[in-house]
Write a protein that holds these residues in place. Structure first.
Motif, PDB file in Angstrom:
ATOM      1  N   SER A 164      20.539  20.331  15.119  1.00 37.33           N
ATOM      2  CA  SER A 164      20.707  21.889  14.221  1.00 37.33           C
ATOM      3  C   SER A 164      20.889  23.121  14.938  1.00 37.33           C
ATOM      4  O   SER A 164      21.357  23.899  14.520  1.00 37.33           O
ATOM      5  CB  SER A 164      19.470  21.804  13.450  1.00 37.33           C
ATOM      6  N   THR A 165      20.925  23.018  16.410  1.00 41.55           N
ATOM      7  CA  THR A 165      21.219  24.226  16.973  1.00 41.55           C
ATOM      8  C   THR A 165      22.603  24.744  16.574  1.00 41.55           C
ATOM      9  O   THR A 165      23.613  23.993  16.632  1.00 41.55           O
ATOM     10  CB  THR A 165      21.178  23.898  18.570  1.00 41.55           C
ATOM     11  N   GLY A 166      22.550  26.006  16.505  1.00 35.51           N
ATOM     12  CA  GLY A 166      24.036  26.612  16.344  1.00 35.51           C
ATOM     13  C   GLY A 166      24.302  26.732  14.770  1.00 35.51           C
ATOM     14  O   GLY A 166      25.513  27.023  14.545  1.00 35.51           O
ATOM     15  N   VAL A 167      23.318  26.521  13.934  1.00 30.75           N
ATOM     16  CA  VAL A 167      23.660  26.461  12.527  1.00 30.75           C
ATOM     17  C   VAL A 167      22.851  27.650  12.019  1.00 30.75           C
ATOM     18  O   VAL A 167      21.665  27.800  12.299  1.00 30.75           O
ATOM     19  CB  VAL A 167      23.395  25.296  11.855  1.00 30.75           C
ATOM     20  N   ALA A 168      23.454  28.506  11.133  1.00 24.29           N
ATOM     21  CA  ALA A 168      22.586  29.662  10.497  1.00 24.29           C
ATOM     22  C   ALA A 168      23.155  29.956   9.046  1.00 24.29           C
ATOM     23  O   ALA A 168      24.444  29.730   8.909  1.00 24.29           O
ATOM     24  CB  ALA A 168      22.983  30.919  11.516  1.00 24.29           C
ATOM     25  N   ALA A 169      22.330  30.534   8.493  1.00 21.58           N
ATOM     26  CA  ALA A 169      22.539  30.970   6.791  1.00 21.58           C
ATOM     27  C   ALA A 169      22.164  32.209   6.643  1.00 21.58           C
ATOM     28  O   ALA A 169      21.282  32.814   7.219  1.00 21.58           O
ATOM     29  CB  ALA A 169      21.676  29.901   5.891  1.00 21.58           C
ATOM     30  N   HIS A 170      22.977  33.003   5.828  1.00 23.89           N
ATOM     31  CA  HIS A 170      22.744  34.122   5.501  1.00 23.89           C
ATOM     32  C   HIS A 170      23.633  34.814   4.349  1.00 23.89           C
ATOM     33  O   HIS A 170      24.671  34.221   4.070  1.00 23.89           O
ATOM     34  CB  HIS A 170      23.267  35.388   6.857  1.00 23.89           C
ATOM     35  N   PHE A 171      23.205  35.854   3.847  1.00 24.50           N
ATOM     36  CA  PHE A 171      24.139  36.550   2.653  1.00 24.50           C
ATOM     37  C   PHE A 171      25.483  36.904   3.238  1.00 24.50           C
ATOM     38  O   PHE A 171      26.198  37.265   2.742  1.00 24.50           O
ATOM     39  CB  PHE A 171      23.269  37.250   1.960  1.00 24.50           C
ATOM     40  N   SER A 172      25.395  37.348   4.597  1.00 27.76           N
ATOM     41  CA  SER A 172      26.597  37.861   5.199  1.00 27.76           C
ATOM     42  C   SER A 172      27.264  37.202   6.098  1.00 27.76           C
ATOM     43  O   SER A 172      26.427  36.345   6.924  1.00 27.76           O
ATOM     44  CB  SER A 172      26.151  39.163   6.073  1.00 27.76           C
ATOM     45  N   ARG A 173      28.398  36.738   5.998  1.00 29.66           N
ATOM     46  CA  ARG A 173      29.234  35.654   6.822  1.00 29.66           C
ATOM     47  C   ARG A 173      29.096  35.989   8.373  1.00 29.66           C
ATOM     48  O   ARG A 173      28.820  35.133   9.348  1.00 29.66           O
ATOM     49  CB  ARG A 173      30.612  35.303   6.347  1.00 29.66           C
ATOM     50  N   ASP A 174      29.383  37.349   8.675  1.00 31.38           N
ATOM     51  CA  ASP A 174      29.300  37.695   9.964  1.00 31.38           C
ATOM     52  C   ASP A 174      28.075  37.711  10.594  1.00 31.38           C
ATOM     53  O   ASP A 174      27.751  37.045  11.694  1.00 31.38           O
ATOM     54  CB  ASP A 174      29.694  39.163  10.095  1.00 31.38           C
ATOM     55  N   GLU A 175      26.868  37.955   9.799  1.00 31.03           N
ATOM     56  CA  GLU A 175      25.553  37.810  10.333  1.00 31.03           C
ATOM     57  C   GLU A 175      25.112  36.235  10.601  1.00 31.03           C
ATOM     58  O   GLU A 175      24.630  36.003  11.536  1.00 31.03           O
ATOM     59  CB  GLU A 175      24.614  38.339   9.261  1.00 31.03           C
ATOM     60  N   ALA A 176      25.641  35.327   9.602  1.00 29.42           N
ATOM     61  CA  ALA A 176      25.429  34.068  10.143  1.00 29.42           C
ATOM     62  C   ALA A 176      26.211  33.507  11.192  1.00 29.42           C
ATOM     63  O   ALA A 176      25.572  32.741  12.072  1.00 29.42           O
ATOM     64  CB  ALA A 176      25.898  33.324   8.869  1.00 29.42           C
ATOM     65  N   ILE A 177      27.216  33.883  11.547  1.00 25.20           N
ATOM     66  CA  ILE A 177      28.067  33.710  12.774  1.00 25.20           C
ATOM     67  C   ILE A 177      27.311  34.300  13.928  1.00 25.20           C
ATOM     68  O   ILE A 177      27.154  33.246  15.055  1.00 25.20           O
ATOM     69  CB  ILE A 177      29.533  34.137  12.657  1.00 25.20           C
ATOM     70  N   GLN A 178      26.754  35.482  13.837  1.00 24.51           N
ATOM     71  CA  GLN A 178      26.164  35.963  15.028  1.00 24.51           C
ATOM     72  C   GLN A 178      24.725  35.219  15.362  1.00 24.51           C
ATOM     73  O   GLN A 178      24.412  34.893  16.589  1.00 24.51           O
ATOM     74  CB  GLN A 178      25.740  37.483  14.885  1.00 24.51           C
ATOM     75  N   ARG A 179      24.241  34.767  14.244  1.00 22.62           N
ATOM     76  CA  ARG A 179      22.793  34.336  14.389  1.00 22.62           C
ATOM     77  C   ARG A 179      23.174  32.723  15.029  1.00 22.62           C
ATOM     78  O   ARG A 179      22.243  32.323  16.002  1.00 22.62           O
ATOM     79  CB  ARG A 179      22.147  34.206  13.181  1.00 22.62           C
ATOM     80  N   ALA A 180      24.121  32.259  14.661  1.00 17.56           N
ATOM     81  CA  ALA A 180      24.399  30.825  15.161  1.00 17.56           C
ATOM     82  C   ALA A 180      24.924  30.861  16.519  1.00 17.56           C
ATOM     83  O   ALA A 180      24.375  30.090  17.293  1.00 17.56           O
ATOM     84  CB  ALA A 180      25.535  30.156  14.336  1.00 17.56           C
ATOM     85  N   ILE A 181      25.763  31.963  17.214  1.00 11.26           N
ATOM     86  CA  ILE A 181      25.863  32.097  18.249  1.00 11.26           C
ATOM     87  C   ILE A 181      24.725  32.434  19.274  1.00 11.26           C
ATOM     88  O   ILE A 181      24.521  31.564  20.401  1.00 11.26           O
ATOM     89  CB  ILE A 181      27.169  33.024  18.493  1.00 11.26           C
ATOM     90  N   LEU A 182      23.948  33.175  18.883  1.00 10.41           N
ATOM     91  CA  LEU A 182      22.821  33.479  19.528  1.00 10.41           C
ATOM     92  C   LEU A 182      21.912  32.552  19.802  1.00 10.41           C
ATOM     93  O   LEU A 182      21.124  32.406  20.620  1.00 10.41           O
ATOM     94  CB  LEU A 182      22.180  34.756  19.036  1.00 10.41           C
TER      95      LEU A 182
END
Length: 435
Positions: free
Chosen positions: A174-192
């Motif tokens: 599951s590494t690199g998967v993130a959920a958020h109300f903001s698409r950009d925030e989901a992308i950032q969290r997945a990358i980090l």
């Protein structure tokens, strides 16, 4: 969106809710004023909204959240549950079968992590090599470098239970998967998260001694109180810092329980440009993992007999965390190097936008691929779920027999720290304690 309304809708009001709420696992860390841990479960009921479910029907995937605010802890647990759900559901029409040789527009497979020859030879039932001439499953994604749509290996984009023979070059995670109300925030969290897991893997596999965080007035009161309190009650938490080569610090927390035979040492980790948030997140991971492991022990979960019996995500934490193996953490805890808030602050870069973060990492030689995992039903809730793939970085693996020990990234990082020739025989013999 109002968190209360969101949780109510996604767990109660929806025609076929994908989430069910679990019991609160633990009300506080020390004295009731530090945080709450909540857990929720994802239900998988076979066909859902015309999508194909990769996991077994009616199976459960859990999500966990930690926060001072119980409602925020529950919201985080729901979001992690949605991550697990979305990474197992896909319309079969989105999948194509092809060899890489016959598929021109696919992600570059030149720099993907590799298993060593020893892993390939001795554990061929779970490991394999990517073969350009062999057919595998692909799904469309996006290359941040070329700014074009490209095909990604399904086994790297989704959390599959069953791999085809030619897909054994990757262990689904599951590494690199993130959920958020903001698409950009989901992308950032997945990358980090991918950067965080790269640090977790390389630090442990290569026995890298990180500098210890020194407490100072620059740190938030929460950070200082939690760490000082941990020493006062005899269960010390030490935070280590990896500045890395991407100017984004990673915080590695180690908690010792001198009076606990089964859980003598617990670790947690977080990558974050915000220093205080990153430290608190790493510490919260420690507590989250500790409570989960306590529950497993209570339920008589079997501890692996040998390191090579470690397969499931928590196996290594239960095995290496036993007090008889406290010495396995000496390379970290015996470090004489110190680091301050000011030192970290000088090194880090705070990115104002997702584009800035992506452009920075591309300039450092990384390729970033994205796949929007958001299912139609989850999109109705206003949530985005994003998968990021960065093939050049070291993956996290809880499977002792398949740790990607053929990846050059591991040896490059190890040699830069040890200033000597590091080889496979030098790799840490203990299973990964992170869970």
């Amino acid at each position: 969106m109002n968190p209360d309304k969101f949780i109510k809708r996604i767990t109660q009001d929806y025609l076929a809710p994908p989430l069910i709420l679990g019991e609160q696992l633990y009300p506080d860390f020390f004295s009731g004023d530090i945080g709450n841990i909540n857990q929720t479960y994802v239900t998988q009921n076979g066909q859902h909204n015309g999508s194909y479910v990769f996991v077994d029907n009616n199976s459960e995937l859990s999500g966990t959240g930690v926060s001072k605010d119980p409602k925020k802890a529950l919201l985080k647990a729901c979001m992690e549950g949605l991550e697990r759900y979305s990474s197992t559901v896909l319309d079969p029409k989105d999948i194509i079968f092809s060899s890489g040789k016959n598929l021109n527009n696919h992600m570059s497979m030149d720099n993907i992590p590799l298993f060593s020859q020893n892993e390939l030879t001795n554990y061929s039932n779970i490991t394999g090599q990517y073969q350009e001439n062999e057919e595998i499953r692909w799904v469309l994604g996006y290359s941040c470098r070329s700014k074009k749509r490209v095909f990604l290996p399904l086994v790297m984009a989704y959390f599959l239970q069953n791999r085809f023979e030619n897909e054994k070059f990757c262990l689904p995670i599951s590494t690199g998967v993130a959920a958020h109300f903001s698409r950009d925030e989901a992308i950032q969290r997945a990358i980090l998260e991918i950067i965080e897991r790269d640090v977790i893997s390389t630090v442990w596999l290569a026995n890298i001694a990180l500098p210890k965080l020194e407490l100072s007035s620059d740190l938030s009161r929460d950070v200082i109180e939690i760490i000082e309190n941990s020493y006062q009650i005899g269960r010390p938490i030490t935070v280590f810092v990896n500045l890395g080569e991407f100017s984004i610090p990673t915080f590695y927390a180690v908690k010792r329980n001198p009076d606990h035979f089964q859980l003598g040492t617990i670790v947690g980790c977080s990558t974050n440009s915000d220093i205080n948030q990153g430290i608190l997140k790493a510490i919260s991971e420690v507590f989250c993992v500790e409570i989960a492991l306590e529950n497993m022990i209570t339920q008589n979960d079997i501890v692996a007999k040998t390191p090579y019996d470690c397969i499931k995500i928590h196996d290594g934490a239960l095995y290496t965390g036993q007090s008889i193996y406290n010495f396995a953490f000496d390379f970290l805890l015996n470090s004489n190097d110190k680091i301050t808030y000011s030192d970290i602050n000088k090194h880090r870069i705070k990115f104002q936008t997702t584009k800035e973060l992506i452009d920075h990492l591309i300039s450092k030689g990384l390729d970033i691929y994205l796949r929007d995992l958001t299912t139609d039903d989850i999109r109705d809730f206003g949530v985005y779920v994003i998968r990021a793939i960065i093939p050049e970085l070291m993956p996290f693996s809880s499977v002792m027999k398949a740790r990607y020990l053929g990846s050059q990234r591991l040896y490059n990082v190890a040699n830069s720290y040890h200033k000597s020739s590091f080889c496979e025989e030098d790799v840490n013999p203990f299973p990964q304690p992170f869970a």
